[in-house]
Design an enzyme around this catalytic site. Structure first.
Site, PDB file in Angstrom:
ATOM      1  N   LYS A 265       0.851  -1.200   0.000  1.00 17.38           N
ATOM      2  CA  LYS A 265       0.000   0.000   0.000  1.00 17.38           C
ATOM      3  C   LYS A 265       0.882   1.243   0.000  1.00 17.38           C
ATOM      4  O   LYS A 265       1.692   1.444   0.896  1.00 17.38           O
ATOM      5  CB  LYS A 265      -0.911  -0.003   1.233  1.00 17.38           C
ATOM      6  CG  LYS A 265      -1.737   1.294   1.399  1.00 17.38           C
ATOM      7  CD  LYS A 265      -2.657   1.233   2.623  1.00 17.38           C
ATOM      8  CE  LYS A 265      -3.332   2.583   2.867  1.00 17.38           C
ATOM      9  NZ  LYS A 265      -4.181   2.598   4.078  1.00 17.38           N
ATOM     10  N   ASP A 270      -2.670  10.109   3.749  1.00 15.28           N
ATOM     11  CA  ASP A 270      -4.071   9.721   3.892  1.00 15.28           C
ATOM     12  C   ASP A 270      -4.803  10.705   4.795  1.00 15.28           C
ATOM     13  O   ASP A 270      -4.750  10.598   6.015  1.00 15.28           O
ATOM     14  CB  ASP A 270      -4.153   8.294   4.477  1.00 15.28           C
ATOM     15  CG  ASP A 270      -5.603   7.838   4.634  1.00 15.28           C
ATOM     16  OD1 ASP A 270      -6.502   8.496   4.062  1.00 15.28           O
ATOM     17  OD2 ASP A 270      -5.820   6.825   5.321  1.00 15.28           O
ATOM     18  N   LYS A 277     -10.359  12.723   8.129  1.00 13.82           N
ATOM     19  CA  LYS A 277      -9.933  12.288   9.456  1.00 13.82           C
ATOM     20  C   LYS A 277      -9.910  13.472  10.412  1.00 13.82           C
ATOM     21  O   LYS A 277      -9.752  14.606   9.984  1.00 13.82           O
ATOM     22  CB  LYS A 277      -8.503  11.723   9.375  1.00 13.82           C
ATOM     23  CG  LYS A 277      -8.378  10.371   8.723  1.00 13.82           C
ATOM     24  CD  LYS A 277      -6.929   9.902   8.731  1.00 13.82           C
ATOM     25  CE  LYS A 277      -6.774   8.561   8.071  1.00 13.82           C
ATOM     26  NZ  LYS A 277      -7.471   7.454   8.769  1.00 13.82           N
ATOM     27  N   ASP A 288       1.486   6.251   5.670  1.00 12.56           N
ATOM     28  CA  ASP A 288       0.518   5.313   5.099  1.00 12.56           C
ATOM     29  C   ASP A 288       1.043   4.629   3.827  1.00 12.56           C
ATOM     30  O   ASP A 288       0.305   3.904   3.166  1.00 12.56           O
ATOM     31  CB  ASP A 288      -0.819   6.037   4.839  1.00 12.56           C
ATOM     32  CG  ASP A 288      -2.017   5.118   4.973  1.00 12.56           C
ATOM     33  OD1 ASP A 288      -1.877   4.041   5.589  1.00 12.56           O
ATOM     34  OD2 ASP A 288      -3.092   5.476   4.453  1.00 12.56           O
ATOM     35  N   ASP A 347     -12.314   7.046   3.565  1.00 11.97           N
ATOM     36  CA  ASP A 347     -11.118   6.797   4.364  1.00 11.97           C
ATOM     37  C   ASP A 347     -10.717   5.315   4.342  1.00 11.97           C
ATOM     38  O   ASP A 347      -9.638   4.962   4.800  1.00 11.97           O
ATOM     39  CB  ASP A 347     -11.349   7.270   5.805  1.00 11.97           C
ATOM     40  CG  ASP A 347     -10.056   7.446   6.589  1.00 11.97           C
ATOM     41  OD1 ASP A 347      -8.982   7.408   5.961  1.00 11.97           O
ATOM     42  OD2 ASP A 347     -10.130   7.625   7.819  1.00 11.97           O
ATOM     43  N   GLU A 349      -9.542   3.693   1.981  1.00 11.67           N
ATOM     44  CA  GLU A 349      -8.992   3.801   0.632  1.00 11.67           C
ATOM     45  C   GLU A 349      -7.922   2.744   0.327  1.00 11.67           C
ATOM     46  O   GLU A 349      -7.697   2.407  -0.826  1.00 11.67           O
ATOM     47  CB  GLU A 349      -8.398   5.203   0.423  1.00 11.67           C
ATOM     48  CG  GLU A 349      -6.952   5.402   0.903  1.00 11.67           C
ATOM     49  CD  GLU A 349      -6.760   5.230   2.408  1.00 11.67           C
ATOM     50  OE1 GLU A 349      -7.759   5.328   3.146  1.00 11.67           O
ATOM     51  OE2 GLU A 349      -5.620   4.982   2.838  1.00 11.67           O
ATOM     52  N   ARG A 351      -7.821  -0.477   0.811  1.00 16.01           N
ATOM     53  CA  ARG A 351      -8.374  -1.662   0.141  1.00 16.01           C
ATOM     54  C   ARG A 351      -8.783  -1.351  -1.293  1.00 16.01           C
ATOM     55  O   ARG A 351      -8.766  -2.228  -2.158  1.00 16.01           O
ATOM     56  CB  ARG A 351      -9.537  -2.227   0.977  1.00 16.01           C
ATOM     57  CG  ARG A 351     -10.707  -1.300   1.121  1.00 16.01           C
ATOM     58  CD  ARG A 351     -11.625  -1.673   2.285  1.00 16.01           C
ATOM     59  NE  ARG A 351     -11.087  -1.247   3.576  1.00 16.01           N
ATOM     60  CZ  ARG A 351     -11.695  -1.437   4.741  1.00 16.01           C
ATOM     61  NH1 ARG A 351     -12.870  -2.058   4.788  1.00 16.01           N
ATOM     62  NH2 ARG A 351     -11.140  -1.018   5.857  1.00 16.01           N
TER      63      ARG A 351
END
Ligand code: BES
Ligand code: MN
Ligand code: ZN
Length: 494
Positions: A265, A270, A277, A288, A347, A349, A351
């Protein structure tokens, strides 16, 4: 840090810091004994007086009569009855930290006394090189000259009693290569999002590719669109920063041998997107992309060692930002697999970018696929910062990864991936939703990914709790590079 192996009498060795180990009880090893004899028994006396028994306790002697070394550092291996790989790692870690905090420019470790304590020489040397180099890691890339940290010792020797053999040299080389991979992962993780963009990750892959002659393909926004990665693209549509899909191939094995595929990833920042967030601690979302960083780090180790395996690295890289063009809650997107996804929370994101990379992985007819992702805050709630979460559709692969984690101390713990969890992903409007509600958040994230990994053996490492530290020691850990490289060394028969 330059490592070398030397056969020398420890008391006569000229070095800035001689490191010796001692069990808390029983007879000392031959190297400790030799230095103690040269000091007229002073070393043993000081150690009895001032060294704590606990594994990893240290005693730094600024000078020792009779020893040619400038300083002597003694590290406890703990009680003889409790000797374990964990005790070995604590001792080596403590030695590495102490020596790199000192002013020593060179150092040497008496490796024979580990063997006298019952550890194998290759295991000792591999762990020692990896842990000592990692303890010397500094992140100074974006500090001005005056503010940089003092460098640790540049030269480090391992003292053996006899001549070194090929196995010992290989072990040191492996340890150093693991640390080099981990350092790359830490550097990329620590760089803030205005320095480490998807383009930076792609450029890093490019320099690895040219240094080690790897095959590399990089897709830009248009290329990602042409591939049909509608899910990945939906995350990237909110940012002006160019996304990248990176495909890196290392061919050290037989031409027809099925590769191991690593998917990392690479969300370089993020913010949560439209499902923004909360502000507190949001800076840490620059980490991230630590899954991607661990893939690049692992490539560095594997390529440095020239392991006889085939390896593919897939990195979907993008920022996740809110904007007038950002994907919205309720939007439905079509993944590369053809399955449609209702994005209930922007959020979730990770996956969404991973699923398209996992579908892409099929074309390599992989031996197995492992994805590595800072995927869910729920994983930190479940497992804390000690171990990574592991979920898999193949028990043998899961066992192999758990074993590699235990061996290196970079541990993972398996969570179930039963079919029952799939129900939480039901959508009224698409094939699935991208979130499964509060219960079992890490598992439903993996359950989502499992819908894209039906055609091969797959494992998922959720490194949300382990990839970086918060607080005073804020920074990337380089995990799970030790776990992944151990897994690959074992697959390579080493
Ligand atoms: N990158 C985060 C996961 C994360 C959060 C890692 C905190 C480390 C620390 C991920 O993209 C995310 O935001 N996940 C959401 C999922 C939720 C919306 C279902 C989460 O964990 O809150
Ligand atoms: Mn997120
Ligand atoms: Zn994320």
């Amino acid at each position: 840090m330059e490592f070398s192996i030397k056969a020398s009498t420890p008391e006569k060795l000229k070095t800035d810091c001689l490191i010796l180990v001692r069990c808390a009880d029983g007879e000392a090893g031959p190297q400790f004994g030799a230095v103690d004899a040269a000091s007229g028994g002073l070393l043993a006396k000081l150690v009895r007086r001032d060294l704590d028994a606990k594994a990893g306790s240290i005693l730094l002697l600024p000078t020792l009569p009779g020893a040619a070394a400038e300083r002597v550092l003694v590290v406890s291996l703990g009680a003889r009855a409790d000797l374990s790989p964990k005790a070995l790692r604590s001792a080596l870690n403590a030695a590495g930290k102490a020596v790199s905090a000192s002013k020593a420019q060179s150092a040497a470790l008496g490796a024979a006394d580990f063997v006298a304590a019952g550890f194998s020489l290759p295991d000792t040397l591999r762990s020692a090189a990896a842990l000592i180099a990692d303890a010397a890691y500094r992140f100074d890339a974006i500090r001005s000259e005056a503010a940089k940290n003092p460098a640790g010792p540049g030269r480090f020797e391992f003292l053996l009693q006899g001549k070194s053999d090929a196995a010992a040299r290989l072990a040191v080389e492996q340890g150093a290569a693991i640390a080099a991979g981990q350092a790359l992962a830490r550097d990329l993780g620590n760089l803030p999002a205005n320095y480490c963009t998807p383009t930076t990750l792609a450029e890093t892959a490019r320099s690895l590719a040219s240094e080690y002659k790897l095959k590399l393909r990089i897709f830009d926004r248009e290329g990602i669109d042409e591939l049909g990665m509608g899910s990945f693209l939906s995350v990237a549509q909110g940012t002006r920063e160019e996304p990248r899909f990176i495909v890196l191939e290392y061919k050290g094995g037989k031409a027809k041998e099925a590769p191991v595929v690593l998917v990392g990833k690479g969300v370089t920042f993020d913010s949560g997107g439209i499902s923004l967030k909360p502000g507190e601690g949001m800076d840490e979302m620059k980490f991230d992309m630590c899954g991607a960083a661990s893939v690049l780090g692992t490539f560095r180790t594997v390529a440095k060692l020239g392991l006889p395996i085939n390896l593919v690295g897939l990195i979907p890289a993008t920022e996740n930002l809110p904007s007038g063009t950002a994907v919205k809650p309720g939007d439905v997107v079509t993944s590369l697999s053809g399955q449609t996804i209702e994005i209930l929370n922007t959020d979730a994101e990770g996956r969404l970018i991973l699923c398209d990379a996992l579908t892409y992985a099929e074309r390599f007819k992989p031996a197995c696929v492992i994805d590595i992702a800072t995927l869910t805050g729920a994983c930190i709630i479940a497992l804390g910062h000690q171990v990574s979460g592991l979920m898999a559709n193949d028990e043998a692969l899961a066992a192999e990864l758990l074993g590699a984690g235990t061996k290196t101390g970079d541990r993972a713990w398996q969570l179930p991936l039963f079919d029952e969890y799939q129900e939480q992903l039901k959508s009224n409007f698409a094939d699935m939703a991208n979130i499964g509600g509060r219960p079992a958040g890490s598992i439903t994230a993996a359950a989502f990914l499992s819908r894209f990994t039906r055609n091969y053996a797959w494992a998922h490492l959720d490194i949300a709790g382990t990839a970086w530290k918060s607080g005073a020691e804020k920074g990337a850990t380089g995990r799970p590079v030790p776990l992944l490289t151990e897994f690959l060394l074992q697959r390579a028969g080493q």
